[in-house]
Design a protein around this motif. Structure first.
Motif, PDB file in Angstrom:
ATOM      1  N   SER A  93      -9.020  10.517 -10.633  1.00  0.00           N
ATOM      2  CA  SER A  93      -9.659  10.382  -9.321  1.00  0.00           C
ATOM      3  C   SER A  93      -9.566  11.713  -8.593  1.00  0.00           C
ATOM      4  CB  SER A  93      -8.967   9.291  -8.496  1.00  0.00           C
ATOM      5  OG  SER A  93      -9.566   9.164  -7.221  1.00  0.00           O
ATOM      6  N   ILE A 117       1.402   7.687 -13.096  1.00  0.00           N
ATOM      7  CA  ILE A 117       0.478   8.239 -12.097  1.00  0.00           C
ATOM      8  C   ILE A 117       0.938   9.658 -11.790  1.00  0.00           C
ATOM      9  CG2 ILE A 117      -0.472   8.001  -9.783  1.00  0.00           C
ATOM     10  CD1 ILE A 117       1.119   4.980 -11.355  1.00  0.00           C
ATOM     11  N   VAL A 131       0.625   7.102  -1.504  1.00  0.00           N
ATOM     12  CA  VAL A 131      -0.571   7.050  -2.344  1.00  0.00           C
ATOM     13  C   VAL A 131      -0.762   5.607  -2.809  1.00  0.00           C
ATOM     14  CG1 VAL A 131       0.730   7.737  -4.412  1.00  0.00           C
ATOM     15  CG2 VAL A 131      -1.752   8.028  -4.351  1.00  0.00           C
ATOM     16  N   VAL A 133      -3.744   2.484  -4.399  1.00  0.00           N
ATOM     17  CA  VAL A 133      -5.030   2.079  -4.964  1.00  0.00           C
ATOM     18  C   VAL A 133      -5.631   1.037  -4.043  1.00  0.00           C
ATOM     19  CG1 VAL A 133      -6.178   0.919  -6.885  1.00  0.00           C
ATOM     20  CG2 VAL A 133      -4.372   2.570  -7.347  1.00  0.00           C
ATOM     21  N   VAL A 193      -8.465   5.629  -5.082  1.00  0.00           N
ATOM     22  CA  VAL A 193      -7.128   6.094  -4.709  1.00  0.00           C
ATOM     23  C   VAL A 193      -7.228   6.639  -3.292  1.00  0.00           C
ATOM     24  CG1 VAL A 193      -5.316   7.787  -5.137  1.00  0.00           C
ATOM     25  CG2 VAL A 193      -6.420   6.650  -7.061  1.00  0.00           C
ATOM     26  N   CYS A 207      -9.506  10.317  -0.068  1.00  0.00           N
ATOM     27  CA  CYS A 207      -9.706   9.256  -1.049  1.00  0.00           C
ATOM     28  C   CYS A 207     -10.681   9.710  -2.130  1.00  0.00           C
ATOM     29  CB  CYS A 207     -10.229   7.985  -0.371  1.00  0.00           C
ATOM     30  SG  CYS A 207     -11.611   8.275   0.757  1.00  0.00           S
ATOM     31  N   ILE A 210     -11.882   6.013  -8.728  1.00  0.00           N
ATOM     32  CA  ILE A 210     -11.177   6.093 -10.009  1.00  0.00           C
ATOM     33  C   ILE A 210     -12.188   5.964 -11.149  1.00  0.00           C
ATOM     34  CG2 ILE A 210      -9.398   5.065 -11.477  1.00  0.00           C
ATOM     35  CD1 ILE A 210      -8.172   3.895  -8.877  1.00  0.00           C
TER      36      ILE A 210
END
Length: 242
Positions: A93, A117, A131, A133, A193, A207, A210
């Motif tokens: 991402s 990650i 961070v 999702v 993300v 942002c 993904i």
């Protein structure tokens, strides 16, 4: 729930590195030799291939390779024992925000139970950030259209998409690696993300959607079909970017 780990997982990273002679190979090996967190490396000049087994974030390893003065392209990411026969999924991402802030987050499913990650961020205010999702891969209205944090199967009262926190240094940069036993790459492709400022409640600041990415040995392209340029022309063009 995602957690930072005192024993980072060992992963294998694949890079294309522009090499023209044996001295290039020696330069790369010299740069990597003895670096804490790098367990092994393999350099193939003929195929311009570098394989590195490491516990370091991919951004850190990429920076080390770039210090040799050569063009570097990150190609794939997998478990330490993954030699291309098994692949549990990888994603990437590219994050953007206002005032030039940017970031890159990679995800690799090392096993059905463990997702790593791996991120690098630039241009943020120093201090803690979160961070996560989010449900939707919709950035038409910036981070406001990404929806809520992805619930998944919540653990310990937190949604699966609540990956964890990282700290930005005084130069506005951060690299981090987290491990999640609740996020699975196959479930988050097409979502987003989002990075939040820990100091501001609900403060989403950048942002990105993904997208599926290559695992080890799954990307052998030499020409970027979008513009008809070679990978080295592309690498030179974006050499100063994340």
């Amino acid at each position: 729930m995602a957690t930072s780990t005192s024993s980072p997982p060992v992963t294998k990273m694949e890079f294309a590195v522009q090499m023209t002679c044996q001295r290039c190979v020696e330069d790369i090996k010299r740069k990597l030799d003895g670096v804490p967190g790098i367990e092994s490396s393999f350099v193939d000049m003929n195929n311009e291939l570098v394989l590195i087994t490491s516990t370091l974030p991919s951004a850190t390893v990429t920076s080390l390779l770039k210090e040799t003065g050569k063009l570097v392209v990150f190609r794939g990411y997998g478990g330490a024992s993954d030699m291309g026969t098994t692949h549990h999924g990888a994603a990437v991402s590219a994050l953007r925000g206002s005032d030039g802030i940017q970031g890159l987050v990679r995800m690799v499913q090392l096993s059905p139970e463990q997702c790593v990650i791996d991120g690098s961020m630039d241009g943020l205010v120093s201090g803690p950030h979160d961070v996560k999702v989010h449900v939707y891969g919709d950035i038409t209205k910036g981070c406001n259209s990404c929806g809520d944090v992805y619930p998944g199967l919540p653990l310990k009262g937190k949604p699966a998409g609540d990956l964890g926190s990282f700290t930005v240094d005084e130069n506005g940069r951060a690299t981090f690696q987290m491990v999640s036993d609740s996020i699975k790459v196959k479930d988050v492709i097409g979502r987003s993300v989002v990075v939040h400022s820990a100091a501001v409640k609900g403060g989403a600041i950048m942002c990105g959607i993904i997208a599926r990415s290559s695992g080890l040995f799954q990307n052998r392209k030499k020409v970027c079909t979008c513009e008809g340029t070679t990978i080295w022309e592309e690498a030179a063009k974006y050499s100063n970017k994340l």
